[in-house]
Design a protein around this motif. Structure first.
Motif, PDB file in Angstrom:
ATOM      1  N   ASP A   5     -21.531  27.954 -20.562  1.00 12.92           N
ATOM      2  CA  ASP A   5     -21.050  29.525 -20.186  1.00 12.92           C
ATOM      3  C   ASP A   5     -22.427  30.371 -20.881  1.00 12.92           C
ATOM      4  N   VAL A   6     -22.722  31.393 -20.201  1.00 14.31           N
ATOM      5  CA  VAL A   6     -23.838  32.335 -20.670  1.00 14.31           C
ATOM      6  C   VAL A   6     -23.096  33.669 -20.774  1.00 14.31           C
ATOM      7  N   ARG A   7     -23.181  34.222 -21.681  1.00 15.83           N
ATOM      8  CA  ARG A   7     -22.640  35.422 -22.342  1.00 15.83           C
ATOM      9  C   ARG A   7     -23.559  36.462 -22.946  1.00 15.83           C
ATOM     10  N   ASP A   8     -23.224  37.599 -22.491  1.00 17.53           N
ATOM     11  CA  ASP A   8     -24.475  38.691 -22.954  1.00 17.53           C
ATOM     12  C   ASP A   8     -24.008  39.035 -24.465  1.00 17.53           C
ATOM     13  N   ARG A   9     -24.814  40.228 -24.794  1.00 20.37           N
ATOM     14  CA  ARG A   9     -24.579  40.476 -26.317  1.00 20.37           C
ATOM     15  C   ARG A   9     -23.231  41.163 -26.725  1.00 20.37           C
ATOM     16  N   ASN A  10     -22.539  41.492 -25.595  1.00 21.24           N
ATOM     17  CA  ASN A  10     -21.444  42.133 -25.770  1.00 21.24           C
ATOM     18  C   ASN A  10     -20.115  41.064 -25.562  1.00 21.24           C
ATOM     19  N   GLY A  11     -20.400  39.841 -25.292  1.00 19.62           N
ATOM     20  CA  GLY A  11     -19.380  38.730 -25.058  1.00 19.62           C
ATOM     21  C   GLY A  11     -19.058  38.663 -23.574  1.00 19.62           C
ATOM     22  N   ASP A  12     -19.678  39.357 -22.565  1.00 20.75           N
ATOM     23  CA  ASP A  12     -19.165  39.369 -21.360  1.00 20.75           C
ATOM     24  C   ASP A  12     -19.825  38.066 -20.731  1.00 20.75           C
ATOM     25  N   ASP A  13     -19.185  37.619 -19.785  1.00 19.71           N
ATOM     26  CA  ASP A  13     -19.469  36.474 -18.891  1.00 19.71           C
ATOM     27  C   ASP A  13     -20.561  36.625 -17.908  1.00 19.71           C
ATOM     28  N   LEU A  14     -21.593  35.833 -17.896  1.00 15.34           N
ATOM     29  CA  LEU A  14     -22.446  35.929 -16.993  1.00 15.34           C
ATOM     30  C   LEU A  14     -22.820  35.066 -15.858  1.00 15.34           C
ATOM     31  N   GLY A  15     -21.992  33.907 -16.249  1.00 13.81           N
ATOM     32  CA  GLY A  15     -22.174  32.534 -15.353  1.00 13.81           C
ATOM     33  C   GLY A  15     -22.313  31.430 -16.067  1.00 13.81           C
ATOM     34  N   LYS A  16     -23.059  30.332 -15.659  1.00 12.15           N
ATOM     35  CA  LYS A  16     -23.093  29.212 -16.450  1.00 12.15           C
ATOM     36  C   LYS A  16     -24.462  28.725 -16.148  1.00 12.15           C
ATOM     37  N   VAL A  17     -25.114  28.127 -16.984  1.00 10.42           N
ATOM     38  CA  VAL A  17     -26.654  27.352 -16.966  1.00 10.42           C
ATOM     39  C   VAL A  17     -26.455  26.313 -15.902  1.00 10.42           C
ATOM     40  N   VAL A  71     -28.694  42.206 -16.539  1.00 18.53           N
ATOM     41  CA  VAL A  71     -28.870  40.883 -16.130  1.00 18.53           C
ATOM     42  C   VAL A  71     -28.656  41.129 -14.422  1.00 18.53           C
ATOM     43  N   ALA A  72     -27.600  41.679 -14.152  1.00 13.97           N
ATOM     44  CA  ALA A  72     -27.360  41.977 -12.812  1.00 13.97           C
ATOM     45  C   ALA A  72     -28.297  42.698 -11.979  1.00 13.97           C
ATOM     46  N   ASP A  73     -29.345  43.586 -12.728  1.00 12.17           N
ATOM     47  CA  ASP A  73     -30.381  44.225 -11.841  1.00 12.17           C
ATOM     48  C   ASP A  73     -31.631  43.585 -12.367  1.00 12.17           C
ATOM     49  N   ALA A  74     -31.604  42.301 -12.594  1.00  9.70           N
ATOM     50  CA  ALA A  74     -32.935  41.431 -12.706  1.00  9.70           C
ATOM     51  C   ALA A  74     -33.491  41.315 -11.439  1.00  9.70           C
ATOM     52  N   PRO A  75     -34.720  40.799 -11.440  1.00  4.68           N
ATOM     53  CA  PRO A  75     -35.420  40.581 -10.033  1.00  4.68           C
ATOM     54  C   PRO A  75     -34.668  39.424  -9.356  1.00  4.68           C
ATOM     55  N   ALA A  76     -34.292  39.458  -8.112  1.00  6.60           N
ATOM     56  CA  ALA A  76     -33.958  38.077  -7.412  1.00  6.60           C
ATOM     57  C   ALA A  76     -34.623  36.937  -7.638  1.00  6.60           C
ATOM     58  N   TYR A  77     -33.955  35.931  -7.666  1.00  2.30           N
ATOM     59  CA  TYR A  77     -34.527  34.601  -7.795  1.00  2.30           C
ATOM     60  C   TYR A  77     -34.170  33.708  -6.715  1.00  2.30           C
ATOM     61  N   ASP A  78     -35.199  33.157  -5.799  1.00  2.50           N
ATOM     62  CA  ASP A  78     -35.071  32.295  -4.871  1.00  2.50           C
ATOM     63  C   ASP A  78     -35.923  30.964  -5.191  1.00  2.50           C
ATOM     64  N   PRO A  79     -35.690  30.052  -5.533  1.00  2.83           N
ATOM     65  CA  PRO A  79     -36.681  28.842  -5.880  1.00  2.83           C
ATOM     66  C   PRO A  79     -37.398  28.485  -4.721  1.00  2.83           C
ATOM     67  N   GLU A  80     -36.992  28.824  -3.771  1.00  7.77           N
ATOM     68  CA  GLU A  80     -37.807  28.559  -2.358  1.00  7.77           C
ATOM     69  C   GLU A  80     -38.983  29.352  -2.333  1.00  7.77           C
ATOM     70  N   LEU A  81     -38.995  30.554  -2.866  1.00  9.86           N
ATOM     71  CA  LEU A  81     -40.071  31.641  -2.838  1.00  9.86           C
ATOM     72  C   LEU A  81     -40.661  31.702  -4.021  1.00  9.86           C
ATOM     73  N   VAL A  82     -40.546  31.222  -4.892  1.00 16.08           N
ATOM     74  CA  VAL A  82     -41.272  31.218  -6.374  1.00 16.08           C
ATOM     75  C   VAL A  82     -42.870  30.758  -6.264  1.00 16.08           C
ATOM     76  N   ARG A  83     -43.599  32.030  -6.605  1.00 10.59           N
ATOM     77  CA  ARG A  83     -45.024  32.092  -6.762  1.00 10.59           C
ATOM     78  C   ARG A  83     -45.010  32.206  -8.360  1.00 10.59           C
ATOM     79  N   GLU A  84     -45.323  31.006  -9.079  1.00 12.41           N
ATOM     80  CA  GLU A  84     -45.014  31.039 -10.416  1.00 12.41           C
ATOM     81  C   GLU A  84     -45.385  32.210 -11.168  1.00 12.41           C
ATOM     82  N   ARG A  85     -46.550  32.448 -11.311  1.00 10.54           N
ATOM     83  CA  ARG A  85     -47.001  33.573 -12.371  1.00 10.54           C
ATOM     84  C   ARG A  85     -46.459  35.069 -11.698  1.00 10.54           C
TER      85      ARG A  85
END
Length: 114
Positions: A5-17, A71-85
Motif C-alpha cells: 500500500d502507498v500512503r500519503d503524509r496524512n496516512g490516506d491511501d493512494l493505491g498500491k505499488v 498526487v491526484a493532480d500529478a502529470p498523467a502517466y501512460d507507459p506507452e507514451l513515455v519519452r524518458e527525460r
C-alpha cells in the motif's frame, strides 16, 4: 515493494505499488508506479512517484511526503507514451525534485529516510 500500500503524509491511501521504474544505466529505482482504482487491474489510474518522496517503508506500506491531492493532480502517466527525460523531468519537477541526471543530484540515503 511491489504490492505494498502507498500512503500519503496524512496516512490516506493512494493505491498500491504496481511496479518500480529502474534506471538501466545506474541500476537504481527512480520511480514507484502506483496503481489506484479499477477492478482486477482494469481501469486503474497509474501514477509515477519519485523515490525521493519516500519517507518510510514497512512490510505492508510505503509512505510518501506528499498529500493525496498533490498526487491526484500529478502529470498523467501512460507507459506507452513515455519519452524518458521529458516525462521523468516533468514528474520530478511537479513534485519539487531536480532531475536525477543532473550533476548536483544525490540519490536518497536509504534506509535513512528524511
Amino acid at each position: 515493494m511491489r504490492g505494498r500500500d502507498v500512503r500519503d503524509r496524512n496516512g490516506d491511501d493512494l493505491g498500491k505499488v504496481k511496479d518500480l521504474l529502474i534506471d538501466g544505466t545506474e541500476r537504481r529505482v527512480r520511480f514507484l508506479d502506483v496503481a489506484s482504482g479499477g477492478f482486477l487491474g482494469i481501469g486503474q489510474d497509474m501514477t509515477l512517484i519519485p523515490v525521493d518522496a519516500i519517507t518510510a517503508i514497512t512490510e505492508d506500506e510505503v509512505r510518501i511526503g506528499q498529500t493525496r491531492e498533490n498526487v491526484a493532480d500529478a502529470p498523467a502517466y501512460d507507459p506507452e507514451l513515455v519519452r524518458e527525460r521529458d516525462t521523468y523531468g516533468g514528474v520530478l519537477g511537479y513534485y519539487g525534485y531536480g532531475p536525477f541526471w543532473g550533476s548536483d543530484y544525490r540519490y536518497p540515503d536509504y534506509p535513512h529516510y528524511r
